[in-house]
Enzyme design. Sequence first.
Site, PDB file in Angstrom:
ATOM      1  N   GLY A  45       0.849  -1.176   0.000  1.00  0.00           N
ATOM      2  CA  GLY A  45       0.000   0.000   0.000  1.00  0.00           C
ATOM      3  C   GLY A  45       0.884   1.225   0.000  1.00  0.00           C
ATOM      4  O   GLY A  45       2.040   1.165   0.433  1.00  0.00           O
ATOM      5  N   GLN A  50       3.261   9.854   0.864  1.00  0.00           N
ATOM      6  CA  GLN A  50       4.501   9.084   1.006  1.00  0.00           C
ATOM      7  C   GLN A  50       5.447   9.302  -0.178  1.00  0.00           C
ATOM      8  O   GLN A  50       6.607   8.928  -0.102  1.00  0.00           O
ATOM      9  CB  GLN A  50       4.198   7.596   1.150  1.00  0.00           C
ATOM     10  CG  GLN A  50       3.605   7.243   2.499  1.00  0.00           C
ATOM     11  CD  GLN A  50       3.416   5.765   2.628  1.00  0.00           C
ATOM     12  OE1 GLN A  50       2.395   5.229   2.199  1.00  0.00           O
ATOM     13  NE2 GLN A  50       4.405   5.102   3.197  1.00  0.00           N
ATOM     14  N   CYS A  88       5.919   0.042   7.573  1.00  0.00           N
ATOM     15  CA  CYS A  88       5.568   1.153   6.695  1.00  0.00           C
ATOM     16  C   CYS A  88       6.745   1.495   5.804  1.00  0.00           C
ATOM     17  O   CYS A  88       7.889   1.514   6.264  1.00  0.00           O
ATOM     18  CB  CYS A  88       5.193   2.360   7.560  1.00  0.00           C
ATOM     19  SG  CYS A  88       4.748   3.831   6.641  1.00  0.00           S
ATOM     20  N   LEU A  89       6.471   1.792   4.543  1.00  0.00           N
ATOM     21  CA  LEU A  89       7.524   2.194   3.617  1.00  0.00           C
ATOM     22  C   LEU A  89       8.221   3.471   4.084  1.00  0.00           C
ATOM     23  O   LEU A  89       9.391   3.676   3.793  1.00  0.00           O
ATOM     24  CB  LEU A  89       6.944   2.404   2.211  1.00  0.00           C
ATOM     25  CG  LEU A  89       6.334   1.189   1.534  1.00  0.00           C
ATOM     26  CD1 LEU A  89       5.734   1.583   0.186  1.00  0.00           C
ATOM     27  CD2 LEU A  89       7.347   0.076   1.380  1.00  0.00           C
ATOM     28  N   HIS A 130      -4.369   1.623   7.547  1.00  0.00           N
ATOM     29  CA  HIS A 130      -3.010   2.173   7.521  1.00  0.00           C
ATOM     30  C   HIS A 130      -2.912   3.319   6.509  1.00  0.00           C
ATOM     31  O   HIS A 130      -2.386   4.390   6.825  1.00  0.00           O
ATOM     32  CB  HIS A 130      -2.022   1.050   7.178  1.00  0.00           C
ATOM     33  CG  HIS A 130      -0.599   1.491   7.127  1.00  0.00           C
ATOM     34  ND1 HIS A 130       0.276   1.288   8.173  1.00  0.00           N
ATOM     35  CD2 HIS A 130       0.117   2.126   6.163  1.00  0.00           C
ATOM     36  CE1 HIS A 130       1.466   1.774   7.843  1.00  0.00           C
ATOM     37  NE2 HIS A 130       1.400   2.290   6.627  1.00  0.00           N
ATOM     38  N   GLU A 131      -3.431   3.101   5.298  1.00  0.00           N
ATOM     39  CA  GLU A 131      -3.323   4.125   4.254  1.00  0.00           C
ATOM     40  C   GLU A 131      -4.210   5.331   4.546  1.00  0.00           C
ATOM     41  O   GLU A 131      -3.808   6.475   4.301  1.00  0.00           O
ATOM     42  CB  GLU A 131      -3.629   3.530   2.876  1.00  0.00           C
ATOM     43  CG  GLU A 131      -2.685   2.413   2.452  1.00  0.00           C
ATOM     44  CD  GLU A 131      -1.204   2.727   2.584  1.00  0.00           C
ATOM     45  OE1 GLU A 131      -0.814   3.911   2.445  1.00  0.00           O
ATOM     46  OE2 GLU A 131      -0.431   1.791   2.836  1.00  0.00           O
ATOM     47  N   HIS A 134      -2.466   7.535   6.892  1.00  0.00           N
ATOM     48  CA  HIS A 134      -1.510   8.396   6.194  1.00  0.00           C
ATOM     49  C   HIS A 134      -2.202   9.634   5.637  1.00  0.00           C
ATOM     50  O   HIS A 134      -1.714  10.757   5.790  1.00  0.00           O
ATOM     51  CB  HIS A 134      -0.847   7.655   5.023  1.00  0.00           C
ATOM     52  CG  HIS A 134       0.371   6.894   5.397  1.00  0.00           C
ATOM     53  ND1 HIS A 134       1.469   7.455   6.002  1.00  0.00           N
ATOM     54  CD2 HIS A 134       0.676   5.587   5.235  1.00  0.00           C
ATOM     55  CE1 HIS A 134       2.393   6.539   6.193  1.00  0.00           C
ATOM     56  NE2 HIS A 134       1.936   5.388   5.746  1.00  0.00           N
TER      57      HIS A 134
END
Length: 171
Positions: A45, A50, A88-89, A130-131, A134
């Site tokens: 995701g 990000q 997380c990225l 999660h997204e 963000h």
Amino acid sequence: MARDIVIWPHKVLNSPTKPVTDFGPSLQKLLEEMAESMKEAEGIGIAANQVGESLRVALVSREDGTSFEIVNPRLLEKKEPVSLEEGCLSVPREWEKCPRFHKVKVRFQDRAGEWHELEAEGRLAHILQHEIDHLDGHVFVEHLSSLKRTLILDRMKKYQKAKVRHEKREG
């Protein structure tokens, strides 16, 4: 072309994103770049902030490996609290148990601006939460204790310094 992933605590990750109002070519290009960035980083995701864009759009992976966009998403329902291992990225190499919900209902638009509602559970519900976090200006580490958050923040600062040194040597 893939974009660089922004590393926490960058300010773009800590501010709510702006709603998408233009569903034209610029959104399509952003979605392509986000997909390439997610694939290159081996993520499941990715949110627009990000990759440095403060827009309310994210990509979410399904169990079968395909992904879909969520534009201007809103969580309508959350059910069955659960604690899940999360990474997380934008917080590389960090994994911690995070409080989430097993089932969610989300309302969102697709890349053409059409509205959809989706009920999800398990892994998909986890990724959606999660997204959307963000897009609301939150990173999963905010759900952790202040001690864990501080330790991870220190590691991210060291990661950033090492990355800059590496880029200078490469450049």
